[in-house]
Design a protein around this motif. Structure first.
Motif, PDB file in Angstrom:
ATOM      1  N   GLN A 146      13.242  -7.675  10.006  1.00 31.44           N
ATOM      2  CA  GLN A 146      13.179  -9.088  10.364  1.00 31.44           C
ATOM      3  C   GLN A 146      11.902  -9.430  11.117  1.00 31.44           C
ATOM      4  OE1 GLN A 146      16.778 -10.027  12.499  1.00 31.44           O
ATOM      5  NE2 GLN A 146      18.093  -9.813  10.709  1.00 31.44           N
ATOM      6  N   GLU A 147      11.126  -8.399  11.458  1.00 29.37           N
ATOM      7  CA  GLU A 147       9.898  -8.603  12.209  1.00 29.37           C
ATOM      8  C   GLU A 147       8.704  -8.774  11.271  1.00 29.37           C
ATOM      9  OE1 GLU A 147      10.123  -8.950  15.432  1.00 29.37           O
ATOM     10  OE2 GLU A 147      12.261  -8.429  15.402  1.00 29.37           O
ATOM     11  N   GLU A 148       7.705  -9.487  11.706  1.00 27.75           N
ATOM     12  CA  GLU A 148       6.477  -9.658  10.937  1.00 27.75           C
ATOM     13  C   GLU A 148       5.654  -8.373  10.989  1.00 27.75           C
ATOM     14  OE1 GLU A 148       2.923 -12.325  12.040  1.00 27.75           O
ATOM     15  OE2 GLU A 148       4.189 -13.601  10.752  1.00 27.75           O
ATOM     16  N   VAL A 149       5.190  -7.925   9.821  1.00 28.32           N
ATOM     17  CA  VAL A 149       4.434  -6.667   9.721  1.00 28.32           C
ATOM     18  C   VAL A 149       3.172  -6.906   8.907  1.00 28.32           C
ATOM     19  CG1 VAL A 149       4.469  -4.255   8.945  1.00 28.32           C
ATOM     20  CG2 VAL A 149       6.555  -5.305   9.849  1.00 28.32           C
ATOM     21  N   HIS A 150       2.087  -6.262   9.315  1.00 31.17           N
ATOM     22  CA  HIS A 150       0.813  -6.338   8.588  1.00 31.17           C
ATOM     23  C   HIS A 150       0.546  -4.982   7.950  1.00 31.17           C
ATOM     24  CE1 HIS A 150      -3.553  -6.301   7.919  1.00 31.17           C
ATOM     25  NE2 HIS A 150      -3.480  -7.615   7.876  1.00 31.17           N
ATOM     26  N   TRP A 151       0.341  -4.972   6.629  1.00 38.21           N
ATOM     27  CA  TRP A 151       0.030  -3.713   5.919  1.00 38.21           C
ATOM     28  C   TRP A 151      -1.119  -3.972   4.964  1.00 38.21           C
ATOM     29  CZ3 TRP A 151       3.703  -0.377   2.372  1.00 38.21           C
ATOM     30  CH2 TRP A 151       3.325   0.971   2.490  1.00 38.21           C
ATOM     31  N   ASN A 152      -2.246  -3.355   5.243  1.00 39.45           N
ATOM     32  CA  ASN A 152      -3.455  -3.579   4.455  1.00 39.45           C
ATOM     33  C   ASN A 152      -3.559  -2.518   3.366  1.00 39.45           C
ATOM     34  OD1 ASN A 152      -5.843  -4.624   3.576  1.00 39.45           O
ATOM     35  ND2 ASN A 152      -7.044  -4.037   5.366  1.00 39.45           N
ATOM     36  N   VAL A 153      -2.773  -2.656   2.305  1.00 44.40           N
ATOM     37  CA  VAL A 153      -2.713  -1.625   1.267  1.00 44.40           C
ATOM     38  C   VAL A 153      -3.969  -1.594   0.398  1.00 44.40           C
ATOM     39  CG1 VAL A 153      -0.200  -1.639   1.208  1.00 44.40           C
ATOM     40  CG2 VAL A 153      -1.464  -3.142  -0.344  1.00 44.40           C
ATOM     41  N   LYS A 154      -4.732  -2.699   0.337  1.00 44.20           N
ATOM     42  CA  LYS A 154      -5.972  -2.701  -0.448  1.00 44.20           C
ATOM     43  C   LYS A 154      -7.012  -1.757   0.145  1.00 44.20           C
ATOM     44  CE  LYS A 154      -5.563  -7.508  -1.974  1.00 44.20           C
ATOM     45  NZ  LYS A 154      -6.202  -8.842  -1.858  1.00 44.20           N
ATOM     46  N   SER A 155      -6.893  -1.491   1.443  1.00 44.52           N
ATOM     47  CA  SER A 155      -7.833  -0.561   2.085  1.00 44.52           C
ATOM     48  C   SER A 155      -7.423   0.886   1.890  1.00 44.52           C
ATOM     49  CB  SER A 155      -7.934  -0.874   3.586  1.00 44.52           C
ATOM     50  OG  SER A 155      -8.516  -2.134   3.793  1.00 44.52           O
ATOM     51  N   GLY A 156      -6.301   1.110   1.221  1.00 44.96           N
ATOM     52  CA  GLY A 156      -5.908   2.475   0.888  1.00 44.96           C
ATOM     53  C   GLY A 156      -6.912   3.098  -0.070  1.00 44.96           C
ATOM     54  N   SER A 157      -7.115   4.391   0.047  1.00 47.58           N
ATOM     55  CA  SER A 157      -8.099   5.090  -0.784  1.00 47.58           C
ATOM     56  C   SER A 157      -7.415   5.905  -1.875  1.00 47.58           C
ATOM     57  CB  SER A 157      -8.983   5.998   0.073  1.00 47.58           C
ATOM     58  OG  SER A 157      -8.192   6.897   0.821  1.00 47.58           O
ATOM     59  N   LEU A 158      -8.167   6.186  -2.927  1.00 46.28           N
ATOM     60  CA  LEU A 158      -7.666   6.955  -4.058  1.00 46.28           C
ATOM     61  C   LEU A 158      -8.559   8.176  -4.249  1.00 46.28           C
ATOM     62  CD1 LEU A 158      -5.267   6.282  -5.984  1.00 46.28           C
ATOM     63  CD2 LEU A 158      -6.961   5.558  -7.654  1.00 46.28           C
ATOM     64  N   VAL A 159      -7.935   9.363  -4.318  1.00 45.85           N
ATOM     65  CA  VAL A 159      -8.655  10.613  -4.561  1.00 45.85           C
ATOM     66  C   VAL A 159      -8.182  11.174  -5.896  1.00 45.85           C
ATOM     67  CG1 VAL A 159      -9.273  12.888  -3.679  1.00 45.85           C
ATOM     68  CG2 VAL A 159      -8.769  11.031  -2.079  1.00 45.85           C
ATOM     69  N   LEU A 160      -9.126  11.421  -6.801  1.00 50.96           N
ATOM     70  CA  LEU A 160      -8.796  11.859  -8.149  1.00 50.96           C
ATOM     71  C   LEU A 160      -8.983  13.362  -8.316  1.00 50.96           C
ATOM     72  CD1 LEU A 160     -10.619   8.981 -10.052  1.00 50.96           C
ATOM     73  CD2 LEU A 160      -8.265   9.020  -9.205  1.00 50.96           C
TER      74      LEU A 160
END
Length: 246
Positions: A146-160
């Motif tokens: 019920q609380e407001e949350v900030h999640w910046n998933v676009k800044s997540g990185s990808l390692v191949l």
């Protein structure tokens, strides 16, 4: 002949050649491999009472990368950079570069479900844009609190598996799938990562996410741990079996 034996491995694995099954030989189809409580489908051979487990199958199930150096005749197992892997899945192709799966990544109250991965050499975010090589994650993200949350998933990185490191998703192409999530808020869309490597060389990847932050105070506080998901891609047709984090 005994049946129903299992090889059980945890994150503290020290060796991939396992013994202790006693005398005799078991057909590999009668031995199960279990990694962190999940069944892994792979052949296991028993010779002279010792069970031999495929190195790559176990390592990738534990979120590690396996590489082979032909020149030095060396197998190297290494952890992907970033935080410990919290989820893993094996995705099988359902078309040319399209991998359907159901993988849930959890961090605190936040839940991300990856339902499809597309690896392509001709991704277009819009009709007027030039096609690019890309890995596209189709995601659904939910704040279960019920609380407001900030999640910046676009800044997540990808390692191949090719060792290419992509520090973040393309912000304009990825759309509105991150940022502030209100009470029980849900966002859906794509995360687009631009590739340098040819798409056909991509066989596995690790998606690394920073922690979500609570917005209830003047100074944002952690709402959950940093986490990551490791995904193995297979050219075989079919659906994926996901392994979710807890």
């Amino acid at each position: 002949m005994k049946k129903g034996r299992s090889v059980i491995l945890g994150l503290s694995i020290a060796a991939l050649t396992l013994g202790g099954f006693g005398a005799g030989v078991y057909a590999y189809s009668q031995i199960k491999l279990v990694v962190n409580g999940k069944n892994i489908s792979t052949p296991i051979e028993v010779m002279d009472g010792t069970s031999y487990v495929p190195l790559r199958a176990v390592s990738e199930a534990l979120g590690a990368q396996v590489t082979w150096d032909e020149h030095t005749q060396t197998v190297e197992i290494s952890r992907m950079p970033g935080s410990p892997v919290g989820a893993a899945a094996s995705a099988m192709a359902d078309g040319d570069g399209v991998y359907p799966l159901k993988l849930e990544i959890r961090s605190g109250p936040m839940r991300m479900t990856i339902s499809k991965i597309t690896v392509t050499s001709a991704y277009q975010a819009a009709r007027q844009s030039s096609p690019i090589r890309a890995v596209v994650l189709e995601v659904r993200i939910e704040n279960t609190s019920q609380e407001e949350v900030h999640w910046n998933v676009k800044s997540g990185s990808l390692v191949l598996n090719t060792k290419e490191y992509i520090p973040n998703a393309l912000f304009p192409a990825s759309g509105d799938v991150d940022g502030v999530f209100g009470s029980h808020g849900i966002k859906e869309g794509n995360l687009v990562f631009e590739l340098k490597e040819p798409p056909q060389s991509i066989h596995s990847m690790t998606y690394i996410l920073d922690e979500p932050l609570g917005n209830g105070t003047d100074v944002p506080t952690s709402a959950g741990p940093s986490t990551a998901a490791h995904i193995v891609l297979s050219p075989r047709r079919g659906r994926a079996n996901g392994i979710g984090s807890s």
